[in-house]
Design an enzyme around this catalytic site. Structure first.
Site, mmCIF file in Angstrom:
data_model
loop_
_atom_site.group_PDB
_atom_site.id
_atom_site.type_symbol
_atom_site.label_atom_id
_atom_site.label_comp_id
_atom_site.label_asym_id
_atom_site.label_seq_id
_atom_site.Cartn_x
_atom_site.Cartn_y
_atom_site.Cartn_z
ATOM 1 N N GLU A 49 21.613 87.617 61.828
ATOM 2 C CA GLU A 49 20.068 86.989 62.233
ATOM 3 C C GLU A 49 19.267 86.937 61.225
ATOM 4 O O GLU A 49 18.341 87.250 62.332
ATOM 5 C CB GLU A 49 19.661 87.095 63.946
ATOM 6 C CG GLU A 49 21.420 86.370 64.884
ATOM 7 C CD GLU A 49 21.725 85.572 66.470
ATOM 8 O OE1 GLU A 49 20.539 86.769 66.199
ATOM 9 O OE2 GLU A 49 21.642 85.281 66.782
ATOM 10 N N GLU A 88 29.124 85.760 67.899
ATOM 11 C CA GLU A 88 28.417 85.092 68.851
ATOM 12 C C GLU A 88 28.423 84.107 69.948
ATOM 13 O O GLU A 88 28.145 83.443 68.523
ATOM 14 C CB GLU A 88 27.389 86.003 69.221
ATOM 15 C CG GLU A 88 26.554 87.219 69.510
ATOM 16 C CD GLU A 88 24.931 87.627 68.551
ATOM 17 O OE1 GLU A 88 24.299 87.202 69.630
ATOM 18 O OE2 GLU A 88 24.790 88.727 68.395
HETATM 19 C C1 GBH Z 1 21.027 86.370 69.701
HETATM 20 O O1 GBH Z 1 20.035 85.424 69.109
HETATM 21 C C2 GBH Z 1 20.870 87.844 69.004
HETATM 22 O O2 GBH Z 1 21.865 88.464 68.459
HETATM 23 C C3 GBH Z 1 21.120 88.070 70.416
HETATM 24 O O3 GBH Z 1 20.754 89.681 70.033
HETATM 25 C C4 GBH Z 1 20.704 88.370 71.577
HETATM 26 O O4 GBH Z 1 20.496 89.009 73.062
HETATM 27 C C5 GBH Z 1 21.193 86.310 71.880
HETATM 28 O O5 GBH Z 1 21.021 85.616 70.526
HETATM 29 C C6 GBH Z 1 20.870 85.913 72.994
HETATM 30 O O6 GBH Z 1 19.466 85.293 72.912
HETATM 31 O O7 GBH Z 1 15.484 77.143 71.293
HETATM 32 O O8 GBH Z 1 17.919 75.790 72.346
HETATM 33 O O9 GBH Z 1 17.134 74.865 69.791
HETATM 34 C C7 GBH Z 1 20.511 83.871 69.755
HETATM 35 C C8 GBH Z 1 18.945 83.335 69.329
HETATM 36 C C9 GBH Z 1 18.965 81.510 69.920
HETATM 37 C C10 GBH Z 1 18.143 81.756 68.155
HETATM 38 C C11 GBH Z 1 19.046 79.853 70.034
HETATM 39 C C12 GBH Z 1 17.658 79.955 68.156
HETATM 40 C C13 GBH Z 1 17.829 77.973 69.374
HETATM 41 C C14 GBH Z 1 17.645 77.808 70.652
HETATM 42 N N1 GBH Z 1 18.855 81.786 68.476
HETATM 43 N N2 GBH Z 1 17.821 79.633 69.504
HETATM 44 S S1 GBH Z 1 17.061 76.226 71.226
#
Ligand code: GBH
Length: 444
Positions: free
Chosen positions: A169, A352
């Site tokens: 990511e 994931e």
């Molecule tokens: C992952 O990131 C990571 O790889 C992991 O380490 C982490 O623990 C896991 O997710 C859980 O967070 O605000 O509804 O538009 C995820 C990162 C999550 C980034 C969703 C963009 C947008 C959601 N992403 N986010 S929203």
């Protein structure tokens, strides 16, 4: 409350891989035996982490790894996705750290003995602090430092790793870390975000070259996060806003890798926000990859806004996880089928997918029905995407166990296994039992 697949499901195909995922900083602990990282520093910043916690001990996986791997085996998975901590295997002077390498070597041995495929992520956000002191991902040299680290790891482990992902990511590292500052190292600025993104992509390209040379038989690629963009209304301006956000967040990473160019919006961006790109960079970045890892949690809804052209709206449904993210499995189908139309995709792994739930351990049980429902609906979505022609080879649940959820500390639980941080006791949640059940019945 079962995850059992129908007999007809393409996910029953024995070649489809199921796994669980973790990352080094989030589970390992044992801070003393590695270099400090940007997250160690960030955790000291007042207000940066919701519960003022840090990764010093986390799940103490470095201590309990044997038990953890045995737990993974008991689930019946085909594969385990974990990350290597850069600062555990390379010293500040660039020399290899034999103890750190030995730790991962033992882990790989054990996985092999249990017939579990190793999916290694080389960078899951834990940049050594001494590199941040020289500019971190804003400094082009960091990409070359990364290639050096990847050279050390892939020479050591080549034939024992089923798959290497260069980065996890990069959007999170670049945007959250260097543009809005809610992740380490906590910097802000539009140009910074795009420059960090470019140097991360460059690091990916350089690492791909190294992996091709040192580990030609493993499946080498990258893991990206995607939030499919939806418009808040059928209003033309909102539709344009959703498209713009999609270019900035999703396509900004994928298009350089698969097609060797940034999205066209780069030309209409103010000059001072654009990244510095050197001759040859885009061809390095766009070397062929064996697989694309897709991390999916939810969709995002956008609305027009004068300042940036788009702004995120709050979720439209009441079905939210403990992160406040909308449960929206159809978004995964749309994402995958859209990408498949737009690009010639390599093999896809869902690297994931999962949900944070406010779990309670009561009488030795965690009844997390909402998590089971989340997994069920998303496995259905994966099935639908396969039926629609997307070449998906595997699925990893995030996460094996509760862990350090970055800026939210230990307050948010993503595990299918519950961790009591006082005692480090692990307890299988109902979702782990359902996953196990599905995996075992699939093997018969
Ligand atoms: C992952 O990131 C990571 O790889 C992991 O380490 C982490 O623990 C896991 O997710 C859980 O967070 O605000 O509804 O538009 C995820 C990162 C999550 C980034 C969703 C963009 C947008 C959601 N992403 N986010 S929203």
């Amino acid at each position: 409350n079962s995850l059992k697949l129908s007999n007809m499901s393409p996910l029953n195909d024995p070649s489809f891989m199921f796994g669980v995922a973790t990352s080094s900083f989030q589970i390992e602990g044992a801070r003393g035996s590695r270099q400090d990282t940007i997250w160690d520093t960030f955790c000291l910043k007042k207000g940066a982490i919701a519960d003022s916690s840090n990764g010093d001990t986390a799940c103490e996986h470095v201590k309990y790894w044997q038990q953890d791997i045995q737990m993974i085996a008991n689930l019946g998975v085909d594969a385990y996705r974990f990350s290597i901590a850069w600062g555990r295997v390379v010293n500040q002077d660039g020399s290899p750290n034999p103890e750190g390498l030995a730790f991962y070597s033992r882990l790989l041995d054990k996985l092999e003995a249990l017939d579990i495929k190793a999916f290694v992520t080389l960078y899951h956000w834990d940049l050594p602090q001494h590199l941040e002191d020289k500019g971190g991902w804003l400094n082009r040299d960091t990409a070359f430092e990364f290639a050096h680290y990847v050279d050390i790891v892939s020479k050591e482990f080549a034939h024992r790793v089923y798959s290497y992902a260069t980065l996890n990511e990069p959007w999170c590292s670049a945007y959250l870390g260097y543009e809005v500052g809610i992740h380490a190292p906590g910097l802000k600025g539009k140009q910074r975000g795009k420059q960090a993104a470019h140097n991360l992509l460059l690091a990916h390209g350089l690492a791909m070259q190294v992996l091709r040379k040192n580990s030609p038989k493993s499946k080498n690629g990258i893991v990206l996060n995607f939030s499919p963009s939806y418009a808040a209304s059928s209003n033309e301006q909102d539709i344009a806003a959703a498209k713009l956000a999609d270019e900035h967040f999703n396509q900004w990473y994928l298009r350089p890798i698969l097609q060797g160019s940034y999205p066209d919006i780069i030309h209409s961006m103010p000059k001072e926000h654009r990244p510095q790109v050197e001759a040859g960079d885009m061809s390095l970045i766009s070397q062929p990859i064996d697989f694309l890892g897709v991390n999916y949690y939810s969709r995002a809804i956008y609305q027009h806004c004068e300042q940036d052209g788009f702004k995120v709206c709050s979720p439209q449904s009441m079905n939210l996880t403990d992160m406040g993210w909308e449960v929206y499995p159809q978004g995964l189908v749309k994402l995958l089928t859209d990408l498949n139309k737009r690009y010639t995709l390599p093999d896809i792994y869902i690297t994931e997918n999962g949900a944070a739930i406010d779990d309670k351990l009561i009488d030795g049980q965690v009844v997390d029905n909402a998590r089971i429902a989340y997994y069920k609906s998303h496995l259905d979505a994966v099935e639908q995407a396969i039926v629609a022609g997307v070449n998906i080879k595997g699925y990893f649940a995030w996460s094996l166990m509760d862990n350090f959820e970055w800026a939210l500390g230990y307050k948010k639980r993503f595990g299918i296994i519950y961790v009591d941080y006082q005692t480090q006791q692990r307890t299988l949640k109902q979702s782990a039992l359902a996953y196990q059940d599905m995996l075992l019945s699939r093997k018969i």
